[in-house]
Write a protein that holds these residues in place. Structure first.
Motif, short mmCIF file in Angstrom:
data_model
loop_
_atom_site.label_atom_id
_atom_site.label_comp_id
_atom_site.label_asym_id
_atom_site.label_seq_id
_atom_site.Cartn_x
_atom_site.Cartn_y
_atom_site.Cartn_z
N MET A 96 32.89 79.04 139.86
CA MET A 96 31.68 79.61 140.45
C MET A 96 30.58 79.71 139.40
SD MET A 96 32.19 80.24 143.66
CE MET A 96 30.92 81.45 144.03
N ILE A 97 29.39 79.39 139.80
CA ILE A 97 28.25 79.50 138.89
C ILE A 97 27.59 80.86 139.07
CG2 ILE A 97 26.67 78.40 140.53
CD1 ILE A 97 25.25 77.16 138.07
N THR A 98 27.33 81.54 137.97
CA THR A 98 26.68 82.85 138.05
C THR A 98 25.19 82.67 138.30
OG1 THR A 98 26.21 82.92 135.67
CG2 THR A 98 28.36 83.76 136.41
N ASN A 99 24.56 83.75 138.77
CA ASN A 99 23.12 83.69 138.99
C ASN A 99 22.37 83.41 137.69
OD1 ASN A 99 23.27 84.14 141.73
ND2 ASN A 99 23.05 86.36 141.56
N SER A 100 22.85 83.98 136.58
CA SER A 100 22.21 83.77 135.29
C SER A 100 22.26 82.29 134.88
CB SER A 100 22.88 84.63 134.22
OG SER A 100 22.33 84.37 132.95
N ALA A 101 23.45 81.68 135.03
CA ALA A 101 23.59 80.26 134.69
C ALA A 101 22.76 79.38 135.61
CB ALA A 101 25.07 79.86 134.75
N LEU A 102 22.73 79.73 136.89
CA LEU A 102 21.95 78.95 137.86
C LEU A 102 20.47 79.01 137.54
CD1 LEU A 102 21.89 77.30 140.50
CD2 LEU A 102 21.74 79.47 141.74
N ALA A 159 24.38 72.40 128.32
CA ALA A 159 24.97 73.11 129.46
C ALA A 159 26.37 73.61 129.14
CB ALA A 159 25.01 72.20 130.68
N ALA A 160 27.16 72.80 128.46
CA ALA A 160 28.51 73.22 128.10
C ALA A 160 28.47 74.44 127.19
CB ALA A 160 29.25 72.07 127.42
N ARG A 161 27.54 74.47 126.25
CA ARG A 161 27.46 75.57 125.29
C ARG A 161 26.85 76.83 125.90
NH1 ARG A 161 28.93 71.43 124.11
NH2 ARG A 161 30.19 70.98 122.29
N HIS A 162 26.24 76.70 127.05
CA HIS A 162 25.72 77.87 127.75
C HIS A 162 26.63 78.29 128.91
CE1 HIS A 162 21.64 78.52 125.99
NE2 HIS A 162 21.88 77.30 125.52
#
Length: 212
Positions: free
Chosen positions: A1-7, A125-128
């Motif tokens: 699942m992608i978080t709102n912060s990551a999105l 993206a991987a590092r975040h």
């Protein structure tokens, strides 16, 4: 699942407001329109679909996925440069990637070398902690969106026509994003010869609005 912060971070990176200069590149589309290869919404849709399936769209998705998983991006970045079919295409991916790396490093403090654009995005993206499926899908959609914006100005297309084309190709971006993580680097290749030639012809086009 992608978080709102990551999105939201991913949306910021791929927003037209993020200063990578994507708006200044047409990927050879400007010459294709000059040569009357692209004249309306239908021919633009076909041109863009072929690039997504058989050209830069697919290749960038593969490179992004491998950069995402890499400990260091150097070898993949060299491969990305080698697969650029013209000087302008190389400039396009180098300049956007370098701008992405500079801005991202300045804001988030990550030290990033000047990478080609898909490699830079995948590696960052991987590092975040941003999930790969969403990263690939949104990268492809942003790529298609930028060229749609160019077509709206150059063909010209109406805003509604352009958005209709983009909506029609959104499922293709999703399909490519699902396939790309399973493809090896040996799957890189291209079969959009006219688009490649267009990027070469654009280098000497008399009147140009775009850098590629």
């Amino acid at each position: 699942m992608i978080t709102n912060s990551a999105l939201l971070t991913l949306a910021q990176w791929l927003s037209p407001a993020y200063p990578v200069g994507a708006f200044s590149y047409s990927h050879g589309l400007e010459w294709a329109i000059e040569a009357q290869q692209v004249t309306n919404a239908t021919t633009f849709r076909d041109w863009l679909r072929d690039i997504l399936i058989h050209g830069t769209g697919r290749n960038d998705a593969i490179l992004l996925c491998h950069a995402y998983r890499a400990n260091t991006p150097d070898d993949i970045d060299e491969l990305a440069r080698a697969f650029a079919p013209s000087a302008e295409r190389l400039l396009e991916t180098e300049q956007q990637g370098a701008a992405f790396c500079r801005t991202t490093a300045a804001i988030w403090g990550n030290s990033l070398p000047a990478l080609t654009y898909p490699v830079a995005l995948g590696y960052a993206a991987a590092r975040h902690g941003i999930p790969l499926p969403q990263t690939v899908a949104m990268y492809l959609h942003a790529f298609a969106s930028n060229l749609t914006s160019a077509a709206i100005r150059l063909v010209p297309l109406g805003q509604t026509e352009g958005q209709t084309v983009l909506t029609a190709l959104a499922p293709l971006c999703e399909t490519l994003a699902q396939d790309a993580p399973h493809l090896p680097l040996d799957a890189l290749g291209g079969a959009v010869m006219l688009a490649d030639v267009a990027s070469m012809k654009h280098e000497t086009q008399y009147t140009r609005l775009f850098r590629s």
